[in-house]
Scaffold this active site. Structure first.
Site, PDB file in Angstrom:
ATOM      1  N   SER A  68      37.030  35.894  39.121  1.00  9.18           N
ATOM      2  CA  SER A  68      37.566  37.059  39.857  1.00  9.18           C
ATOM      3  C   SER A  68      36.441  38.095  39.451  1.00  9.18           C
ATOM      4  CB  SER A  68      38.872  37.382  39.433  1.00  9.18           C
ATOM      5  OG  SER A  68      39.793  36.908  40.207  1.00  9.18           O
ATOM      6  N   LYS A  71      34.483  39.568  42.288  1.00 13.63           N
ATOM      7  CA  LYS A  71      35.154  40.361  43.521  1.00 13.63           C
ATOM      8  C   LYS A  71      34.627  41.870  43.391  1.00 13.63           C
ATOM      9  CE  LYS A  71      39.482  37.746  43.083  1.00 13.63           C
ATOM     10  NZ  LYS A  71      41.006  37.859  42.587  1.00 13.63           N
ATOM     11  N   TYR A 193      34.149  32.424  49.522  1.00 16.33           N
ATOM     12  CA  TYR A 193      34.991  33.177  48.383  1.00 16.33           C
ATOM     13  C   TYR A 193      34.906  32.051  47.123  1.00 16.33           C
ATOM     14  CZ  TYR A 193      39.142  34.349  45.748  1.00 16.33           C
ATOM     15  OH  TYR A 193      39.849  34.778  44.621  1.00 16.33           O
ATOM     16  N   TYR A 245      44.198  42.822  36.835  1.00 15.23           N
ATOM     17  CA  TYR A 245      45.449  42.095  37.320  1.00 15.23           C
ATOM     18  C   TYR A 245      46.446  43.212  37.342  1.00 15.23           C
ATOM     19  CZ  TYR A 245      42.794  37.903  36.744  1.00 15.23           C
ATOM     20  OH  TYR A 245      41.404  37.003  36.826  1.00 15.23           O
ATOM     21  N   VAL A 263      39.583  34.578  35.291  1.00 16.06           N
ATOM     22  CA  VAL A 263      40.501  33.687  34.738  1.00 16.06           C
ATOM     23  C   VAL A 263      39.785  32.606  33.781  1.00 16.06           C
ATOM     24  CG1 VAL A 263      40.212  31.981  36.608  1.00 16.06           C
ATOM     25  CG2 VAL A 263      42.506  32.388  35.471  1.00 16.06           C
TER      26      VAL A 263
HETATM   27  N1  GLU Z   1      39.206  31.100  41.983  1.00 16.18           N
HETATM   28  C1  GLU Z   1      40.238  32.078  41.511  1.00 16.18           C
HETATM   29  C2  GLU Z   1      41.302  31.997  42.524  1.00 16.18           C
HETATM   30  O1  GLU Z   1      41.130  32.576  43.711  1.00 16.18           O
HETATM   31  C3  GLU Z   1      40.015  33.253  40.928  1.00 16.18           C
HETATM   32  C4  GLU Z   1      41.006  33.416  39.726  1.00 16.18           C
HETATM   33  C5  GLU Z   1      40.579  34.597  38.977  1.00 16.18           C
HETATM   34  O2  GLU Z   1      39.702  34.598  38.255  1.00 16.18           O
HETATM   35  O3  GLU Z   1      41.414  35.576  39.073  1.00 16.18           O
HETATM   36  O4  GLU Z   1      42.497  31.419  42.263  1.00 16.18           O
END
Ligand code: GLU
Length: 327
Positions: A68, A71, A193, A245, A263
């Site tokens: 994540s 992003k 993504y 988060y 994550v």
């Molecule tokens: N690839 C993960 C997902 O989209 C990202 C998770 C993360 O790092 O929050 O579920």
């Protein structure tokens, strides 16, 4: 108090690493086998300054997938591709107390809440321009290369696992398609993504990426521009309010710096005009943030008075003190 010449700062980081190594609570992410393989002992703290110094500790060159944290950087590219006004018609900038993977859109606008939750990140990725899927991927990889300062690659097994198991993300994408928030190339946007989440980095790379944001978009090592300076404020505001988060509010309150976690156990923190901090430790708390990472950031922020709203001068004078030990 700390005098902050470079050697002393390195010793401080080594101590911080030693003190937090014994924290073994939390769990390694296991929703795909590639992440479950992470060694819970892996631990690194790295700091890069806007004048190009890099301090590392522990497993600084252990590769892992960026997840994540990607992003943040893709938001910058989407803003460059479309400008702020159009971007905001597709993705909001409103924090949400919901989990990162909640399937909820803003009831009135039908936009995903912000670019840091999965729905918003998928909508953001779907905005990346290019003539073909390969062109879009290459533009994205090139953008990451500018931030990191060397070529990077996508881990194919992680990408394949994310794609095979990513039905919740797929559901969000279809919901957004239903409301006209993303266009018909749904599977392609999802692939891009999943690819961005599967880019391999190490903790040192993350510190340089964070320092590039701290340095108004110029990589402090290569001096290459990674993102237009006028979008730094967009990126950092969203990191500040939405980056951790559903711990983002408490993080802003306690640590007071723009940050993003992933994550796989990475966290980046930006001290504008000063430094980028990165921590890597795969043991996660129930909200998905690295347990050691959060504790280390609390300690650094407090030690150097880095909270953006702290009335002391710590934030502004950190680099000055590092370069001029006698002050
Ligand atoms: N690839 C993960 C997902 O989209 C990202 C998770 C993360 O790092 O929050 O579920």
């Amino acid at each position: 108090m700390f005098e902050n010449d470079a050697a002393e700062f390195q010793a401080y980081l080594n101590d911080l690493h030693r003190q937090h190594q014994s924290l073994t609570s939390g769990r390694v992410a296991d929703y795909i086998p590639e992440l479950a393989k992470a060694n819970p002992d892996w631990f690194s703290i790295c700091v890069a300054t806007v004048d190009g110094q890099v301090f590392t500790t522990g497993d600084a060159d252990q590769l892992f997938t960026i997840q994540s944290i990607s992003k943040v950087f893709v938001q910058g590219l989407a803003l460059e591709d479309h400008g702020r006004d159009y971007f905001l018609t597709r993705v909001g900038v409103e924090p949400t107390g919901d989990a990162f993977n909640s399937i909820v859109l803003d009831e009135q606008s039908k936009r995903p809440y912000n670019p840091m939750v999965n729905a918003g990140a998928i909508a953001t990725t779907s905005l990346i321009k290019g003539d073909s899927p390969t062109d879009r991927l290459n533009r994205m990889l090139d953008m990451f290369r500018r931030y990191i300062g060397h070529d990077i690659f996508v881990d194919i097994s992680t990408f394949t696992s994310e794609r095979t198991t990513g039905n919740r993300n797929r559901a969000m994408a279809y919901l957004m398609y239903n409301f006209g928030m993303i266009d018909a190339r749904i599977e392609e946007a999802l692939d891009l993504y999943f690819q961005q989440c599967s880019i391999m980095v190490d903790c040192r790379d993350l510190a340089v990426m964070a320092a590039t944001l701290a340095n108004r978009g110029i990589n402090p090592i290569t001096r290459e521009r990674a993102v237009a300076p006028n979008y730094i404020r967009d990126i950092l505001s969203v990191m500040y309010t939405c980056g951790m988060y559903n711990f983002a509010g408490e993080w802003a309150y306690k640590i007071g710096l723009p940050a993003k976690s992933g994550v796989s156990g990475g966290i980046i923190v930006v001290v504008p005009d000063q430094i980028g901090i990165a921590i890597f430790s795969p043991l996660l708390d129930p909200r998905g943030n690295s347990v050691r990472g959060v504790k280390v950031c609390e300690a650094i922020s407090e030690y150097f008075d880095l909270h953006l709203f702290d009335s002391s001068m710590g934030c502004r004078t950190f680099l000055q003190r590092l370069s001029h030990p006698t002050r």
